[in-house]
Motif scaffolding. Structure first.
Motif, PDB file in Angstrom:
ATOM      1  N   LYS A 531      27.019  37.712  20.191  1.00  0.00           N
ATOM      2  CA  LYS A 531      25.593  37.383  20.282  1.00  0.00           C
ATOM      3  C   LYS A 531      24.694  38.603  20.103  1.00  0.00           C
ATOM      4  CE  LYS A 531      26.394  33.572  23.545  1.00  0.00           C
ATOM      5  NZ  LYS A 531      26.095  33.055  24.906  1.00  0.00           N
ATOM      6  N   THR A 532      25.284  39.782  20.075  1.00  0.00           N
ATOM      7  CA  THR A 532      24.509  41.024  20.005  1.00  0.00           C
ATOM      8  C   THR A 532      23.777  41.150  18.672  1.00  0.00           C
ATOM      9  OG1 THR A 532      26.117  42.114  21.440  1.00  0.00           O
ATOM     10  CG2 THR A 532      24.649  43.545  20.181  1.00  0.00           C
ATOM     11  N   LYS A 533      22.542  41.620  18.726  1.00  0.00           N
ATOM     12  CA  LYS A 533      21.730  41.818  17.529  1.00  0.00           C
ATOM     13  C   LYS A 533      21.399  43.296  17.348  1.00  0.00           C
ATOM     14  CE  LYS A 533      21.426  37.383  16.802  1.00  0.00           C
ATOM     15  NZ  LYS A 533      22.211  36.757  15.696  1.00  0.00           N
ATOM     16  N   VAL A 534      21.360  43.727  16.095  1.00  0.00           N
ATOM     17  CA  VAL A 534      20.898  45.068  15.766  1.00  0.00           C
ATOM     18  C   VAL A 534      19.374  45.029  15.698  1.00  0.00           C
ATOM     19  CG1 VAL A 534      20.898  46.922  14.049  1.00  0.00           C
ATOM     20  CG2 VAL A 534      23.010  45.628  14.499  1.00  0.00           C
ATOM     21  N   LEU A 535      18.724  45.830  16.533  1.00  0.00           N
ATOM     22  CA  LEU A 535      17.259  45.867  16.550  1.00  0.00           C
ATOM     23  C   LEU A 535      16.707  46.808  15.483  1.00  0.00           C
ATOM     24  CD1 LEU A 535      16.639  45.977  20.414  1.00  0.00           C
ATOM     25  CD2 LEU A 535      16.559  43.981  18.892  1.00  0.00           C
ATOM     26  N   LYS A 536      17.353  47.976  15.326  1.00  0.00           N
ATOM     27  CA  LYS A 536      16.880  48.963  14.356  1.00  0.00           C
ATOM     28  C   LYS A 536      18.082  49.702  13.756  1.00  0.00           C
ATOM     29  CE  LYS A 536      12.363  49.856  16.524  1.00  0.00           C
ATOM     30  NZ  LYS A 536      11.448  50.885  17.055  1.00  0.00           N
ATOM     31  N   THR A 537      17.945  50.040  12.478  1.00  0.00           N
ATOM     32  CA  THR A 537      18.943  50.862  11.788  1.00  0.00           C
ATOM     33  C   THR A 537      18.242  52.081  11.208  1.00  0.00           C
ATOM     34  OG1 THR A 537      20.261  48.913  11.182  1.00  0.00           O
ATOM     35  CG2 THR A 537      20.685  50.946   9.959  1.00  0.00           C
ATOM     36  N   TYR A 538      18.766  53.271  11.514  1.00  0.00           N
ATOM     37  CA  TYR A 538      18.237  54.522  10.975  1.00  0.00           C
ATOM     38  C   TYR A 538      19.279  55.163  10.063  1.00  0.00           C
ATOM     39  CZ  TYR A 538      14.345  54.592  14.337  1.00  0.00           C
ATOM     40  OH  TYR A 538      13.206  54.306  15.051  1.00  0.00           O
ATOM     41  N   TYR A 539      18.848  55.576   8.881  1.00  0.00           N
ATOM     42  CA  TYR A 539      19.728  56.277   7.947  1.00  0.00           C
ATOM     43  C   TYR A 539      19.103  57.627   7.625  1.00  0.00           C
ATOM     44  CZ  TYR A 539      22.206  57.437   3.624  1.00  0.00           C
ATOM     45  OH  TYR A 539      22.948  58.085   2.656  1.00  0.00           O
ATOM     46  N   LYS A 540      19.815  58.693   7.954  1.00  0.00           N
ATOM     47  CA  LYS A 540      19.317  60.051   7.766  1.00  0.00           C
ATOM     48  C   LYS A 540      17.945  60.232   8.410  1.00  0.00           C
ATOM     49  CE  LYS A 540      21.930  61.160   3.595  1.00  0.00           C
ATOM     50  NZ  LYS A 540      21.882  61.631   2.189  1.00  0.00           N
ATOM     51  N   GLY A 541      17.816  59.655   9.596  1.00  0.00           N
ATOM     52  CA  GLY A 541      16.600  59.804  10.365  1.00  0.00           C
ATOM     53  C   GLY A 541      15.474  58.887   9.964  1.00  0.00           C
ATOM     54  N   ARG A 542      15.660  58.091   8.907  1.00  0.00           N
ATOM     55  CA  ARG A 542      14.625  57.164   8.442  1.00  0.00           C
ATOM     56  C   ARG A 542      14.902  55.766   8.966  1.00  0.00           C
ATOM     57  NH1 ARG A 542      14.907  55.809   3.578  1.00  0.00           N
ATOM     58  NH2 ARG A 542      16.869  56.806   2.960  1.00  0.00           N
ATOM     59  N   LEU A 543      13.869  55.101   9.411  1.00  0.00           N
ATOM     60  CA  LEU A 543      14.000  53.716   9.833  1.00  0.00           C
ATOM     61  C   LEU A 543      14.108  52.849   8.584  1.00  0.00           C
ATOM     62  CD1 LEU A 543      13.904  51.606  12.156  1.00  0.00           C
ATOM     63  CD2 LEU A 543      11.426  51.513  11.802  1.00  0.00           C
ATOM     64  N   VAL A 544      15.293  52.220   8.391  1.00  0.00           N
ATOM     65  CA  VAL A 544      15.512  51.396   7.197  1.00  0.00           C
ATOM     66  C   VAL A 544      15.583  49.914   7.543  1.00  0.00           C
ATOM     67  CG1 VAL A 544      16.599  53.237   5.880  1.00  0.00           C
ATOM     68  CG2 VAL A 544      18.023  51.775   7.341  1.00  0.00           C
ATOM     69  N   TYR A 545      15.647  49.618   8.852  1.00  0.00           N
ATOM     70  CA  TYR A 545      15.586  48.216   9.288  1.00  0.00           C
ATOM     71  C   TYR A 545      15.031  48.172  10.700  1.00  0.00           C
ATOM     72  CZ  TYR A 545      17.036  43.704  11.126  1.00  0.00           C
ATOM     73  OH  TYR A 545      17.047  42.470  11.724  1.00  0.00           O
TER      74      TYR A 545
END
Length: 545
Positions: A531-545
């Motif tokens: 049931k867990t959701k990803v709230l935010k994804t950061y790639y190389k310090g940039r917010l990509v999601y």
């Protein structure tokens, strides 16, 4: 000497010491204010977080600072304060879990074959995949795919009737996983100009019924080329739109690095330049380590072309670092004289594979060796595994998929080889080996196991690909600790791709690839992980999601 003089000397000495200390302090302060790397303000700070770093000590931190895409501090709330500047963005996570970005192996369909049948384990699965494609692409004039495996058909064989049930009006052409067979419907046979009068040869073996009518199964290099030539050439842009689809699927699921992404090998200079131009126009928000599928009889000349091709189109975010082999093994036994359906004996196969591994590694390519068949004995596998390991003199960390438990011990003592374990074999494994309770080498060896089964209807999939959260949940169902599953999808994946110094854990100096989740996987009931959701994804310090 009088007491008064002694007191005077002491006072002068004390003054000198104080002055020296003040000068030193002033110099240190100027160093900090002039932009010392140690205390230069960060651009992003996470506070009040539960950060599972996956560092060698498996530390838990509460704060992290990022500057120029890299991590400059991981530690406590108090310790991170010195990185706060006027323009620093501070995120209070209110205790939420932070993990390294997931590193996932993925089998995609970014080459000439529009469908990937490899993940499916039944004839019905093949049919459903093809039928879904036709329903969603009513304008299609041909259906092309790859990845089917002979063992799925059991005692039977691929037959045109199975595909004719889906559609007998447009050609359906399906290449096997090992690229040695072609399975077609009746319309594709007609398009190729093959009939009962067409003669078979060693390189174009035509399976026929008792009445001499082709049944839709062809074997050999010439047969593969005949049907390849029927496929209209697509513009590079059209072929590679699904890389964007992959990004859209994996980034919201917390993936920051993909590997074993399959791409085609263009030998023509025009096609290579066209593809390079296309990829250079892509602003990737995920790191890709790609693989080219090659036949087992690839020539030394084509290997050289492939190396030049890889060097020509690679960039920081996109690199071709591997070749992928699916061994045509059906029917091989421990007998060195017995032949399989390709006419290969075990001795033939061992010689061919040894040469292939050696060529690949000499050209700086990892080898991804997948043995999907069930009738491969462990003796044969061990023979080929030993060759793969012995040929890896450069520490390229070749990867073997679908390895049986009987060979894990042989694998784990080798430093430079990793394994991907398939889900359907999990019940047969010793969990302690997966946890890697021994040396640090063992802890880095076993990657996550791939599977296609939906988990209580909750797992989302794209072309049979499941997200990392679903994979973690499945692992805990097999009693693998959640910490181990996280490691399989982070630092172990980084290790397998020579990225452990760049990503895979949250440590100072590494890229700030990380995700924020709405639940703490380390604290909740394992039954609730899916049931867990990803709230935010950061790639190389940039917010990509």
């Amino acid at each position: 000497m009088s007491g008064e003089k002694l007191r005077g000397d002491s006072m002068r000495l004390a003054c000198i010491v104080v002055c020296l200390m003040l000068i030193a302090c002033e110099r240190d302060e100027k160093t900090v204010l002039s932009g010392s790397p140690t205390f230069e303000p960060a651009q992003l700070i996470l506070k009040n977080a539960y950060i599972y770093t996956v560092d060698p000590a498996r530390s838990i931190a509460s704060a992290m600072a990022i500057r120029d895409g890299r991590i400059v501090y991981v530690g406590t709330e108090h310790g991170v304060n010195k990185y706060i500047g006027v323009q620093t963005q501070i995120n209070d996570l209110k205790g939420r879990l932070v993990l390294p970005g997931f590193i996932q192996s993925i089998s995609n369909s970014t080459d000439y074959s529009g469908l990937d049948l490899f993940p499916f384990q039944s004839i019905e699965g093949y049919q459903n995949k093809i039928q879904d494609y036709i329903l969603n692409n009513p304008e299609a004039q041909m259906v092309v795919g790859r990845g089917w495996r002979m063992e799925v058909f059991g005692a039977g064989e691929p037959h045109k009737a199975i595909l004719d049930q889906i559609n007998d009006l447009i050609p359906i052409i399906m290449f096997s996983a090992d690229q040695s067979y072609v399975w077609t419907n009746s319309e594709a046979i007609a398009a190729a100009g093959i009939d009962m009068n067409t003669q078979s040869s060693t390189e174009n073996l035509i399976k026929k019924s008792e009445d001499g009518i082709p049944v839709g199964l062809f074997q050999g290099r010439k047969a593969v080329n005949i049907f390849n030539n029927l496929i209209p050439e697509k513009p590079v842009k059209e072929e590679y739109l699904d890389i964007g689809d992959l990004e859209e699927f994996v980034i919201p699921r917390g993936v920051t690095t993909l590997y074993t992404v399959y791409i085609p090998f263009y030998e023509s200079e025009n096609k290579t330049q066209e593809y390079k131009k296309y990829m250079s126009s892509k602003d990737l928000d995920v790191r890709i380590r790609a693989s080219v599928r090659v036949p087992i009889d690839i020539s030394p000349e084509r290997f050289k072309l492939l190396r030049n091709y890889a060097d020509n189109i690679s960039s920081d975010n996109f690199k071709i670092n591997a070749i992928s082999i699916v061994m045509p093994a059906t029917g091989l036994t421990n007998s060195h004289s017995a032949q399989n359906q390709l006419g290969l004996t075990l001795k033939d196969a061992s010689v061919i594979l040894a040469d292939l591994f050696s060529q690949a590694n000499s050209h700086k390519f990892q080898v991804h060796f997948s043995v999907p068949v069930e009738d491969y004995s462990e003796g044969i596998l061990k023979d080929q595994l030993d060759k793969l390991i012995k040929n890896d003199q450069q520490g390229l960390r070749n990867i073997i998929s679908n390895i049986p438990e009987g060979l894990l011990d042989a694998l784990l003592v080798r430093e430079n080889t990793a394994a991907i374990i398939y889900e359907n074999k999990m019940p047969t494994y010793n969990v302690d080996k997966l946890i890697g309770s021994g040396s640090s080498v063992m802890r880095n060896k076993i990657l996550y196991f791939a599977g296609n089964r939906r988990l209580d209807g909750q797992a989302e999939k794209l072309n049979g690909v499941r997200g990392p959260i679903s994979i973690i949940h499945t692992g805990t169902m097999y009693k693998v600790p959640v910490e181990t599953m996280i490691q399989m999808l982070t630092i172990r994946g980084a290790y397998a791709n020579h990225l452990e110094k760049e990503t895979g854990s949250l440590e100072v100096g590494k890229w700030a690839d990380f995700i924020i989740l709405d639940r703490n996987l380390l604290k909740i009931n394992p039954d609730e992980i899916y049931k867990t959701k990803v709230l935010k994804t950061y790639y190389k310090g940039r917010l990509v999601y």
